[in-house]
Design a protein around this motif. Sequence first.
Motif, PDB file in Angstrom:
ATOM      1  N   ILE A 243      -0.107   1.514  -8.506  1.00 48.38           N
ATOM      2  CA  ILE A 243       1.003   2.465  -8.353  1.00 48.38           C
ATOM      3  C   ILE A 243       1.215   2.789  -6.878  1.00 48.38           C
ATOM      4  O   ILE A 243       2.348   2.806  -6.388  1.00 48.38           O
ATOM      5  N   ALA A 244       0.125   3.047  -6.172  1.00 49.87           N
ATOM      6  CA  ALA A 244       0.243   3.373  -4.743  1.00 49.87           C
ATOM      7  C   ALA A 244       0.854   2.208  -3.965  1.00 49.87           C
ATOM      8  O   ALA A 244       1.779   2.397  -3.164  1.00 49.87           O
ATOM      9  N   ALA A 245       0.353   1.004  -4.195  1.00 54.58           N
ATOM     10  CA  ALA A 245       0.844  -0.162  -3.456  1.00 54.58           C
ATOM     11  C   ALA A 245       2.303  -0.466  -3.789  1.00 54.58           C
ATOM     12  O   ALA A 245       3.102  -0.753  -2.897  1.00 54.58           O
ATOM     13  N   ALA A 246       2.671  -0.390  -5.053  1.00 57.94           N
ATOM     14  CA  ALA A 246       4.051  -0.668  -5.445  1.00 57.94           C
ATOM     15  C   ALA A 246       5.001   0.368  -4.847  1.00 57.94           C
ATOM     16  O   ALA A 246       6.101   0.017  -4.394  1.00 57.94           O
ATOM     17  N   SER A 247       4.587   1.617  -4.814  1.00 58.84           N
ATOM     18  CA  SER A 247       5.453   2.641  -4.219  1.00 58.84           C
ATOM     19  C   SER A 247       5.596   2.422  -2.713  1.00 58.84           C
ATOM     20  O   SER A 247       6.685   2.610  -2.157  1.00 58.84           O
ATOM     21  N   LEU A 248       4.529   1.991  -2.037  1.00 59.11           N
ATOM     22  CA  LEU A 248       4.617   1.680  -0.610  1.00 59.11           C
ATOM     23  C   LEU A 248       5.553   0.505  -0.351  1.00 59.11           C
ATOM     24  O   LEU A 248       6.349   0.519   0.591  1.00 59.11           O
ATOM     25  N   LEU A 249       5.470  -0.516  -1.205  1.00 58.78           N
ATOM     26  CA  LEU A 249       6.372  -1.667  -1.054  1.00 58.78           C
ATOM     27  C   LEU A 249       7.826  -1.267  -1.281  1.00 58.78           C
ATOM     28  O   LEU A 249       8.727  -1.737  -0.575  1.00 58.78           O
TER      29      LEU A 249
ATOM     30  N   GLN B 137      -0.231  -1.566   4.458  1.00 57.72           N
ATOM     31  CA  GLN B 137      -1.049  -0.630   3.694  1.00 57.72           C
ATOM     32  C   GLN B 137      -1.095  -1.012   2.219  1.00 57.72           C
ATOM     33  O   GLN B 137      -2.148  -0.917   1.576  1.00 57.72           O
ATOM     34  N   ALA B 138       0.032  -1.453   1.683  1.00 56.99           N
ATOM     35  CA  ALA B 138       0.064  -1.891   0.284  1.00 56.99           C
ATOM     36  C   ALA B 138      -0.849  -3.098   0.080  1.00 56.99           C
ATOM     37  O   ALA B 138      -1.581  -3.182  -0.917  1.00 56.99           O
ATOM     38  N   GLU B 139      -0.824  -4.025   1.025  1.00 59.50           N
ATOM     39  CA  GLU B 139      -1.667  -5.216   0.920  1.00 59.50           C
ATOM     40  C   GLU B 139      -3.148  -4.851   1.006  1.00 59.50           C
ATOM     41  O   GLU B 139      -3.965  -5.380   0.262  1.00 59.50           O
ATOM     42  N   VAL B 140      -3.484  -3.930   1.887  1.00 58.50           N
ATOM     43  CA  VAL B 140      -4.877  -3.494   2.024  1.00 58.50           C
ATOM     44  C   VAL B 140      -5.365  -2.856   0.722  1.00 58.50           C
ATOM     45  O   VAL B 140      -6.470  -3.142   0.250  1.00 58.50           O
ATOM     46  N   VAL B 141      -4.532  -2.025   0.123  1.00 60.90           N
ATOM     47  CA  VAL B 141      -4.905  -1.360  -1.128  1.00 60.90           C
ATOM     48  C   VAL B 141      -5.120  -2.373  -2.246  1.00 60.90           C
ATOM     49  O   VAL B 141      -6.074  -2.270  -3.020  1.00 60.90           O
ATOM     50  N   MET B 142      -4.262  -3.379  -2.312  1.00 62.14           N
ATOM     51  CA  MET B 142      -4.315  -4.331  -3.422  1.00 62.14           C
ATOM     52  C   MET B 142      -5.168  -5.567  -3.162  1.00 62.14           C
ATOM     53  O   MET B 142      -5.399  -6.360  -4.069  1.00 62.14           O
ATOM     54  N   MET B 143      -5.652  -5.737  -1.957  1.00 62.06           N
ATOM     55  CA  MET B 143      -6.368  -6.964  -1.594  1.00 62.06           C
ATOM     56  C   MET B 143      -7.470  -7.365  -2.580  1.00 62.06           C
ATOM     57  O   MET B 143      -7.573  -8.540  -2.933  1.00 62.06           O
ATOM     58  N   PRO B 144      -8.280  -6.455  -3.070  1.00 64.95           N
ATOM     59  CA  PRO B 144      -9.335  -6.876  -3.995  1.00 64.95           C
ATOM     60  C   PRO B 144      -8.817  -7.442  -5.324  1.00 64.95           C
ATOM     61  O   PRO B 144      -9.549  -8.116  -6.034  1.00 64.95           O
ATOM     62  N   TYR B 145      -7.572  -7.184  -5.648  1.00 67.57           N
ATOM     63  CA  TYR B 145      -7.030  -7.572  -6.948  1.00 67.57           C
ATOM     64  C   TYR B 145      -6.083  -8.767  -6.887  1.00 67.57           C
ATOM     65  O   TYR B 145      -5.674  -9.280  -7.925  1.00 67.57           O
ATOM     66  N   LEU B 146      -5.703  -9.190  -5.701  1.00 61.77           N
ATOM     67  CA  LEU B 146      -4.702 -10.244  -5.566  1.00 61.77           C
ATOM     68  C   LEU B 146      -5.336 -11.623  -5.490  1.00 61.77           C
ATOM     69  O   LEU B 146      -6.430 -11.790  -4.947  1.00 61.77           O
ATOM     70  N   LYS B 147      -4.632 -12.610  -5.995  1.00 56.06           N
ATOM     71  CA  LYS B 147      -5.123 -13.978  -5.888  1.00 56.06           C
ATOM     72  C   LYS B 147      -4.831 -14.516  -4.488  1.00 56.06           C
ATOM     73  O   LYS B 147      -3.919 -14.057  -3.805  1.00 56.06           O
TER      74      LYS B 147
ATOM     75  N   PRO C 201      18.876   5.851  -6.530  1.00 57.88           N
ATOM     76  CA  PRO C 201      19.031   4.692  -7.421  1.00 57.88           C
ATOM     77  C   PRO C 201      18.495   3.403  -6.797  1.00 57.88           C
ATOM     78  O   PRO C 201      17.892   2.580  -7.485  1.00 57.88           O
ATOM     79  N   LEU C 202      18.682   3.250  -5.501  1.00 59.28           N
ATOM     80  CA  LEU C 202      18.178   2.072  -4.805  1.00 59.28           C
ATOM     81  C   LEU C 202      16.652   2.081  -4.783  1.00 59.28           C
ATOM     82  O   LEU C 202      16.014   1.054  -5.013  1.00 59.28           O
ATOM     83  N   LEU C 203      16.058   3.235  -4.564  1.00 60.57           N
ATOM     84  CA  LEU C 203      14.597   3.346  -4.582  1.00 60.57           C
ATOM     85  C   LEU C 203      14.049   2.983  -5.951  1.00 60.57           C
ATOM     86  O   LEU C 203      13.024   2.297  -6.054  1.00 60.57           O
ATOM     87  N   GLU C 204      14.736   3.385  -6.995  1.00 60.22           N
ATOM     88  CA  GLU C 204      14.290   3.049  -8.354  1.00 60.22           C
ATOM     89  C   GLU C 204      14.316   1.542  -8.583  1.00 60.22           C
ATOM     90  O   GLU C 204      13.391   0.972  -9.167  1.00 60.22           O
ATOM     91  N   VAL C 205      15.349   0.877  -8.089  1.00 57.29           N
ATOM     92  CA  VAL C 205      15.433  -0.585  -8.198  1.00 57.29           C
ATOM     93  C   VAL C 205      14.296  -1.234  -7.427  1.00 57.29           C
ATOM     94  O   VAL C 205      13.645  -2.163  -7.916  1.00 57.29           O
ATOM     95  N   PHE C 206      14.040  -0.750  -6.209  1.00 59.07           N
ATOM     96  CA  PHE C 206      12.959  -1.307  -5.397  1.00 59.07           C
ATOM     97  C   PHE C 206      11.593  -1.078  -6.048  1.00 59.07           C
ATOM     98  O   PHE C 206      10.701  -1.913  -5.904  1.00 59.07           O
ATOM     99  N   CYS C 207      11.425   0.018  -6.758  1.00 56.22           N
ATOM    100  CA  CYS C 207      10.164   0.277  -7.446  1.00 56.22           C
ATOM    101  C   CYS C 207       9.935  -0.744  -8.557  1.00 56.22           C
ATOM    102  O   CYS C 207       8.830  -1.277  -8.697  1.00 56.22           O
ATOM    103  N   ARG C 208      10.963  -1.032  -9.332  1.00 55.20           N
ATOM    104  CA  ARG C 208      10.832  -2.043 -10.388  1.00 55.20           C
ATOM    105  C   ARG C 208      10.555  -3.419  -9.796  1.00 55.20           C
ATOM    106  O   ARG C 208       9.736  -4.184 -10.304  1.00 55.20           O
ATOM    107  N   SER C 209      11.225  -3.725  -8.701  1.00 55.49           N
ATOM    108  CA  SER C 209      11.024  -5.007  -8.035  1.00 55.49           C
ATOM    109  C   SER C 209       9.602  -5.124  -7.485  1.00 55.49           C
ATOM    110  O   SER C 209       8.961  -6.164  -7.624  1.00 55.49           O
ATOM    111  N   ALA C 210       9.103  -4.060  -6.878  1.00 58.41           N
ATOM    112  CA  ALA C 210       7.741  -4.061  -6.339  1.00 58.41           C
ATOM    113  C   ALA C 210       6.717  -4.209  -7.463  1.00 58.41           C
ATOM    114  O   ALA C 210       5.721  -4.927  -7.314  1.00 58.41           O
ATOM    115  N   GLU C 211       6.968  -3.555  -8.583  1.00 58.26           N
ATOM    116  CA  GLU C 211       6.062  -3.686  -9.730  1.00 58.26           C
ATOM    117  C   GLU C 211       5.987  -5.138 -10.181  1.00 58.26           C
ATOM    118  O   GLU C 211       4.903  -5.690 -10.374  1.00 58.26           O
TER     119      GLU C 211
END
Length: 118
Positions: free
Chosen positions: A55-61, A100-110, A24-34
């Motif tokens: 999806i990959a970056a949010a799951s890593l976060l 790793q999450a930041e590296v994956v998402m770097m091209p898309y982040l402001k 349940p805690l992981l599910e909360v963290f997934c919504r928060s990361a999203e």
Amino acid sequence: MSLAEQIYAQALVLTQDSTDKNLPLLEVFCRSAENALRQKLRDGITPEDCKADFIAAASLLALAALSETDDMAHIEHISAGDITLRRGSADSAACCLRYQAEVVMMPYLKDKFAFMGV
């Protein structure tokens, strides 16, 4: 399947500790990361534009956040004689997952700089 459900499913695949008490805690963290990642996307980019990476970056976060909730994960040293317990200041696994999450998402982040090629 919603994006949050896909992130949670990916996190379940990646996690090594899927005890019932953590799910349940992981599910909360997934919504928060999203939500956190969605807010950091550059203008004009949606999660669907970079869905697999999102999806990959949010799951890593989410896994990084879960890792930090485990008190035993912060212990660097335990001794039995005269009882010594030394806790670390940062969870290296969580730091690695966030990086790793930041590296994956770097091209898309402001407000992020990245070399895209030469």
